[in-house]
Write an enzyme that holds these catalytic residues in place. Structure first.
Site, PDB file in Angstrom:
ATOM      1  N   ARG A 189      -3.507   3.822  -3.810  1.00 32.15           N
ATOM      2  CA  ARG A 189      -2.511   4.063  -4.276  1.00 32.15           C
ATOM      3  C   ARG A 189      -2.077   5.395  -3.532  1.00 32.15           C
ATOM      4  O   ARG A 189      -0.525   5.733  -3.204  1.00 32.15           O
ATOM      5  CB  ARG A 189      -2.007   3.803  -5.590  1.00 32.15           C
ATOM      6  CG  ARG A 189      -0.244   4.748  -5.718  1.00 32.15           C
ATOM      7  CD  ARG A 189       0.352   3.290  -6.823  1.00 32.15           C
ATOM      8  NE  ARG A 189      -0.493   3.370  -8.262  1.00 32.15           N
ATOM      9  CZ  ARG A 189      -0.566   4.654  -9.057  1.00 32.15           C
ATOM     10  NH1 ARG A 189      -0.444   5.816  -8.496  1.00 32.15           N
ATOM     11  NH2 ARG A 189      -1.450   4.105  -9.748  1.00 32.15           N
ATOM     12  N   TYR A 239      22.961   1.987   7.004  1.00 33.23           N
ATOM     13  CA  TYR A 239      21.877   0.346   6.897  1.00 33.23           C
ATOM     14  C   TYR A 239      22.788   0.748   5.393  1.00 33.23           C
ATOM     15  O   TYR A 239      22.746   0.173   5.079  1.00 33.23           O
ATOM     16  CB  TYR A 239      20.278   0.445   6.906  1.00 33.23           C
ATOM     17  CG  TYR A 239      19.315  -0.552   6.912  1.00 33.23           C
ATOM     18  CD1 TYR A 239      19.379  -1.537   7.994  1.00 33.23           C
ATOM     19  CD2 TYR A 239      18.841  -0.715   5.311  1.00 33.23           C
ATOM     20  CE1 TYR A 239      18.814  -2.221   7.411  1.00 33.23           C
ATOM     21  CE2 TYR A 239      18.416  -1.638   5.054  1.00 33.23           C
ATOM     22  CZ  TYR A 239      18.241  -2.448   5.801  1.00 33.23           C
ATOM     23  OH  TYR A 239      17.026  -3.692   5.704  1.00 33.23           O
ATOM     24  N   ASP A 259      17.423   8.707   8.605  1.00 31.89           N
ATOM     25  CA  ASP A 259      16.984   7.700   9.620  1.00 31.89           C
ATOM     26  C   ASP A 259      17.036   7.296  10.689  1.00 31.89           C
ATOM     27  O   ASP A 259      17.726   7.241  11.247  1.00 31.89           O
ATOM     28  CB  ASP A 259      18.279   6.478   8.647  1.00 31.89           C
ATOM     29  CG  ASP A 259      17.547   5.526   8.766  1.00 31.89           C
ATOM     30  OD1 ASP A 259      16.257   5.138   9.719  1.00 31.89           O
ATOM     31  OD2 ASP A 259      17.623   4.351   7.552  1.00 31.89           O
ATOM     32  N   LYS A 270      10.836  -1.607  12.378  1.00 31.04           N
ATOM     33  CA  LYS A 270      11.467  -2.648  12.622  1.00 31.04           C
ATOM     34  C   LYS A 270      10.731  -2.035  14.408  1.00 31.04           C
ATOM     35  O   LYS A 270       9.200  -3.040  15.015  1.00 31.04           O
ATOM     36  CB  LYS A 270      12.787  -1.497  13.583  1.00 31.04           C
ATOM     37  CG  LYS A 270      13.607  -1.553  11.783  1.00 31.04           C
ATOM     38  CD  LYS A 270      14.209  -2.668  11.477  1.00 31.04           C
ATOM     39  CE  LYS A 270      14.137  -3.375   9.899  1.00 31.04           C
ATOM     40  NZ  LYS A 270      15.703  -2.343   9.948  1.00 31.04           N
TER      41      LYS A 270
HETATM   42  C1  PLP Z   1      15.811  -1.758   8.710  1.00 31.57           C
HETATM   43  C2  PLP Z   1      15.681  -0.742   8.489  1.00 31.57           C
HETATM   44  C3  PLP Z   1      15.832   0.058   6.983  1.00 31.57           C
HETATM   45  C4  PLP Z   1      15.207  -0.279   5.303  1.00 31.57           C
HETATM   46  O1  PLP Z   1      13.551  -0.598   6.298  1.00 31.57           O
HETATM   47  P1  PLP Z   1      12.925  -1.905   5.775  1.00 31.57           P
HETATM   48  O2  PLP Z   1      11.499  -1.519   6.285  1.00 31.57           O
HETATM   49  O3  PLP Z   1      13.795  -3.538   5.694  1.00 31.57           O
HETATM   50  O4  PLP Z   1      12.672  -1.463   4.194  1.00 31.57           O
HETATM   51  C5  PLP Z   1      16.234   1.330   6.738  1.00 31.57           C
HETATM   52  N1  PLP Z   1      17.156   1.831   8.056  1.00 31.57           N
HETATM   53  C6  PLP Z   1      17.076   1.461   8.988  1.00 31.57           C
HETATM   54  C7  PLP Z   1      18.558   1.304  10.171  1.00 31.57           C
HETATM   55  C8  PLP Z   1      16.900  -0.170   9.632  1.00 31.57           C
HETATM   56  O5  PLP Z   1      17.381  -1.073  10.253  1.00 31.57           O
END
Ligand code: PLP
Length: 394
Positions: free
Chosen positions: A54, A107, A179, A204
């Protein structure tokens, strides 16, 4: 029998003069140190070594270092999901009484955390249009400690005025967290523009195969890094070693995938714009995009792998379109090696009123495409067929 080796004791790993070429997977939860002095030295940092998964494990380290290199930073951390990264920043760094400003098209779950969860903890939040620096400035408060932005918004692909907002934030000592999931460091490196924190949904296009859920976060200042690390470890945002391994494997081809997907996206956008029944196409480097000057200045030719478009005919036409494209998964994600299609009005933006959706320009005929690395002629053909069928009410 006394001379039978205990099956319960681990068999030593075989010696080998040669080393594996491929990154090993290390699923061990715990690590044995030779003696208390050594363990002590590990905890103080005098010796490096793992103790408990962890708190960190080699597959997470390997992946984090690779993304660090892409973002031009050191000491980034891999977490169990993109939302874990968002949580570690927003909840791990903010305290009651602070105010957080977010872009108004973040998001969906990031929006929700800011709207529903942070206020519960006494952290106030509001939103502003990040393409409009004056609107962001007007929304700042004396208690604003952090601004959370995405470079390119979902799903209308609006391009934030990052340089302008960074200037405002620097002048007031406000942290800026980016982000960078959609744009990736191949499109833009936010630390080069002065960002304090960069985060990703590694799920992604970085991992790129829709088979691992992971996040990443890095901060320039060691103090922020430490606070994020401690919060993430304490709240158990541990990534799976196997998922880290898959994502690291995905990164070997990231540049190839990204460049191909981006070239496909630009070509597909141009093709969609020629088709009858297509009301508009959104792609940052197209001259008809509302932010194309900023996109050109900030991203150059890097328009990214996402394209949005709107067709005539509302929900009925949208239903016909997805049914007429059975080989393009209609699925609420992005960044897969293959093209996927999403319909914000029925998924990511279903919680908004029709009026709020209309204000963002998201109608029932609006689609977002995460363009994959397929042969572009095939993609153009499949979309053309689907759009032609969407416009026939047979
Ligand atoms: C998918 C996504 C998230 C969240 O990510 P997860 O891996 O699904 O928790 C955050 N920000 C953006 C821009 C995303 O496309």
């Amino acid at each position: 029998m006394d001379d039978m080796p205990s099956l319960i004791r681990r068999t030593p790993w075989p010696e080998s003069a040669s080393r594996p070429v491929v990154t090993p997977i290390q699923p061990s939860v715990v690590y044995a140190s030779p003696d208390p002095d050594t363990l002590d030295a590990q905890y103080t940092g005098a010796l490096s070594g793992y103790t408990y998964a962890r708190e960190g494990h080699p597959n997470a380290t390997v992946l984090a270092q690779k993304i660090d290199g892409m973002e031009g930073v050191a000491g980034g951390m891999v977490l169990a999901s993109g939302m874990a990264a968002v949580s570690a920043v927003l909840i791990g760094l903010m305290r009651a009484g602070d105010h957080v400003l977010g872009g108004d098209q973040l998001y969906g779950r990031s929006l929700r955390m800011m709207r529903d969860d942070l206020p519960r903890l006494g952290i106030r939040t509001s939103f502003a249009d990040p393409t409009d620096c004056a609107a962001v400035e007007a929304a700042l408060q004396p208690e604003t400690r952090l601004i959370l932005l995405e470079v390119v918004s979902n799903p209308t692909l609006r391009v934030a005025d990052l340089s302008g907002i960074m200037r405002l934030a620097k002048a007031r000592g406000i942290l800026v967290a980016i982000d960078n999931t959609f744009t990736t460091p191949r499109g833009l490196r936010p630390f080069d523009l002065g960002a304090d924190i960069v985060l990703h949904s590694v799920t992604k296009i970085l991992a790129g195969h829709s088979d691992a859920t992971l996040g990443y976060v890095a901060a320039r200042e060691p103090e922020l890094r430490r606070a994020i690390y401690d919060f993430a470890v304490t709240t158990g945002m541990t990534p799976s070693p196997f998922d880290c391994w898959l994502a690291e494997r995905g990164l070997y081809t990231f540049e190839l995938r990204y460049d191909r997907a981006e070239a496909n996206a630009a070509t597909l956008a141009a093709h969609l714009a020629t088709l009858p029944g297509v009301r508009r196409v959104l792609y940052p480097t197209r001259t008809d995009h509302p932010d194309h000057n900023r996109a050109a200045a900030m991203l150059g030719a890097r328009g990214g792998h996402m394209v949005s478009f709107e067709i005539e005919g509302g929900r009925a036409a949208a239903n016909r379109l997805t049914r007429a494209a059975p080989n393009i998964p209609f699925a609420p994600t992005l960044g897969d090696v293959a093209t996927t299609l999403s319909h914000p009005a029925s998924s990511s933006h279903r919680g908004l009123t029709p009026e709020a959706r209309a204000a963002l320009g998201i109608s029932e005929g609006f689609f977002r495409v995460s363009v994959g690395v397929e042969d572009i002629a095939l993609l153009c053909r499949e979309f053309e067929t689907a759009i032609v069928q969407s416009q026939s009410d047979a």
